[in-house]
Design a protein around this motif. Structure first.
Motif, short mmCIF file in Angstrom:
data_model
loop_
_atom_site.label_atom_id
_atom_site.label_comp_id
_atom_site.label_asym_id
_atom_site.label_seq_id
_atom_site.Cartn_x
_atom_site.Cartn_y
_atom_site.Cartn_z
N LYS A 2 170.08 35.70 -42.89
CA LYS A 2 169.30 36.47 -41.92
C LYS A 2 168.69 37.73 -42.55
O LYS A 2 167.52 38.04 -42.34
CB LYS A 2 170.19 36.84 -40.73
N GLU A 3 169.47 38.46 -43.36
CA GLU A 3 168.96 39.70 -43.95
C GLU A 3 167.85 39.44 -44.97
O GLU A 3 166.93 40.25 -45.13
CB GLU A 3 170.08 40.54 -44.59
N HIS A 4 167.90 38.27 -45.63
CA HIS A 4 166.81 37.92 -46.55
C HIS A 4 165.52 37.66 -45.77
O HIS A 4 164.44 38.09 -46.17
CB HIS A 4 167.18 36.70 -47.39
N LYS A 5 165.63 36.94 -44.66
CA LYS A 5 164.45 36.68 -43.82
C LYS A 5 163.88 37.99 -43.28
O LYS A 5 162.67 38.16 -43.17
CB LYS A 5 164.80 35.74 -42.67
N GLU A 6 164.76 38.93 -42.96
CA GLU A 6 164.30 40.24 -42.48
C GLU A 6 163.55 40.97 -43.59
O GLU A 6 162.52 41.61 -43.34
CB GLU A 6 165.48 41.07 -41.97
N ASP A 7 164.06 40.89 -44.83
CA ASP A 7 163.36 41.47 -45.98
C ASP A 7 161.97 40.85 -46.12
O ASP A 7 160.98 41.55 -46.32
CB ASP A 7 164.11 41.23 -47.29
N MET A 8 161.92 39.52 -46.02
CA MET A 8 160.66 38.80 -46.17
C MET A 8 159.66 39.25 -45.10
O MET A 8 158.50 39.52 -45.41
CB MET A 8 160.89 37.29 -46.09
N ALA A 9 160.11 39.35 -43.86
CA ALA A 9 159.23 39.76 -42.77
C ALA A 9 158.73 41.19 -42.98
O ALA A 9 157.54 41.47 -42.78
CB ALA A 9 159.96 39.65 -41.42
N ALA A 10 159.62 42.07 -43.41
CA ALA A 10 159.24 43.47 -43.61
C ALA A 10 158.20 43.63 -44.72
O ALA A 10 157.27 44.43 -44.60
CB ALA A 10 160.48 44.31 -43.92
N VAL A 11 158.34 42.88 -45.79
CA VAL A 11 157.44 43.02 -46.93
C VAL A 11 156.17 42.21 -46.76
O VAL A 11 155.07 42.68 -47.02
CB VAL A 11 158.15 42.63 -48.24
N LEU A 12 156.29 40.96 -46.31
CA LEU A 12 155.16 40.05 -46.31
C LEU A 12 154.35 40.05 -45.02
O LEU A 12 153.24 39.50 -44.99
CB LEU A 12 155.63 38.64 -46.66
N GLY A 13 154.88 40.63 -43.96
CA GLY A 13 154.14 40.79 -42.72
C GLY A 13 153.59 39.51 -42.16
O GLY A 13 154.34 38.62 -41.77
N SER A 14 152.26 39.39 -42.12
CA SER A 14 151.62 38.25 -41.46
C SER A 14 151.60 36.97 -42.29
O SER A 14 151.22 35.92 -41.80
CB SER A 14 150.19 38.61 -41.07
N ILE A 15 152.03 37.03 -43.55
CA ILE A 15 152.09 35.82 -44.38
C ILE A 15 153.24 34.96 -43.84
O ILE A 15 154.29 35.48 -43.48
CB ILE A 15 152.33 36.17 -45.86
N ASN A 16 153.07 33.65 -43.82
CA ASN A 16 154.11 32.74 -43.32
C ASN A 16 155.30 32.73 -44.28
O ASN A 16 155.50 31.78 -45.03
CB ASN A 16 153.55 31.34 -43.13
N TYR A 17 156.09 33.78 -44.26
CA TYR A 17 157.21 33.94 -45.18
C TYR A 17 158.31 32.91 -44.98
O TYR A 17 159.14 32.70 -45.87
CB TYR A 17 157.79 35.35 -45.05
N LYS A 18 158.35 32.23 -43.85
CA LYS A 18 159.45 31.32 -43.56
C LYS A 18 159.52 30.13 -44.51
O LYS A 18 160.55 29.48 -44.60
CB LYS A 18 159.37 30.85 -42.11
N ILE A 19 158.43 29.83 -45.21
CA ILE A 19 158.45 28.70 -46.15
C ILE A 19 158.50 29.17 -47.61
O ILE A 19 158.46 28.36 -48.52
CB ILE A 19 157.25 27.76 -45.96
N LEU A 20 158.59 30.49 -47.83
CA LEU A 20 158.51 31.04 -49.18
C LEU A 20 159.88 31.31 -49.79
O LEU A 20 160.82 31.66 -49.09
CB LEU A 20 157.70 32.33 -49.17
N ASP A 21 159.93 31.20 -51.11
CA ASP A 21 161.11 31.61 -51.85
C ASP A 21 161.18 33.14 -51.85
O ASP A 21 160.16 33.82 -51.74
CB ASP A 21 161.05 31.12 -53.30
#
Length: 184
Positions: free
Chosen positions: A17-36
């Protein structure tokens, strides 16, 4: 300035969960859910470079950031004013640690776009090329996006290239031996 980091490899299926939160905070509108998770480092690094022609960065990364869906989703946000300056295609990474990582990696650099030749390393061969695309091939930057329908009359694929879901397609050793005995 040298920034040296040993970012964790976390494919999208291995993130907490905390990694996904990092991804959302940094990548914003990019579809981070499929990214490494490495996407964070490339993104932040590209923003650090900005429009400064003297700044370059390079990362050793797992190869998946340059494969499949991740390319069309992620790389347009990076390569809008930057380019890949050099790249080393996939190779097996090993180290001297007790639990050797043993992953397949790439090396990739980013810089402000220029007309200077780029270097593409394929094994022990070095090619001087005019452009390296995010699939780590010589050539123009193109993106192959996801499709929901086939482009021909072939059946719809139920799932893409994902080895974790292929257990039913793997042979047991006796099955392999039997198959080889019948059709060497």
């Amino acid at each position: 300035i040298y920034i040296i980091e040993n970012q964790p490899y976390l494919g999208t299926r291995n993130q907490e969960k905390e990694h996904k939160e990092d991804m959302a905070a940094v990548l914003g509108s990019i579809n981070y859910k499929i990214l490494d998770y490495i996407a964070i480092w490339f993104f932040k690094g590209s923003r650090y470079i900005g429009n400064h022609s003297g700044i370059k960065l390079a990362f050793v990364s797992t190869k998946s950031i340059c494969q499949g869906d991740q390319v069309a989703v992620f790389w347009p946000s990076i390569l809008n004013n930057l380019e890949i300056g050099f790249a080393h295609q996939s190779f097996k990474w090993t180290n001297n640690a007790v639990k050797n990582a043993g992953v397949t990696v790439i090396v990739l650099s980013l810089q402000i776009a220029s007309n200077a030749p780029k270097k593409l390393y394929i094994g022990k061969v070095v090619q001087s090329v005019s452009s390296i695309n995010p699939y780590l091939s010589a050539g123009p930057v193109v993106y192959v996006g996801r499709r929901s329908k086939p482009i021909s009359n072939l059946p719809i694929m139920s799932y893409g290239n994902y080895t974790g879901g292929c257990e039913s397609l793997m042979l047991l050793p006796p099955e392999k031996d039997d198959l080889l005995a019948k059709s060497p």
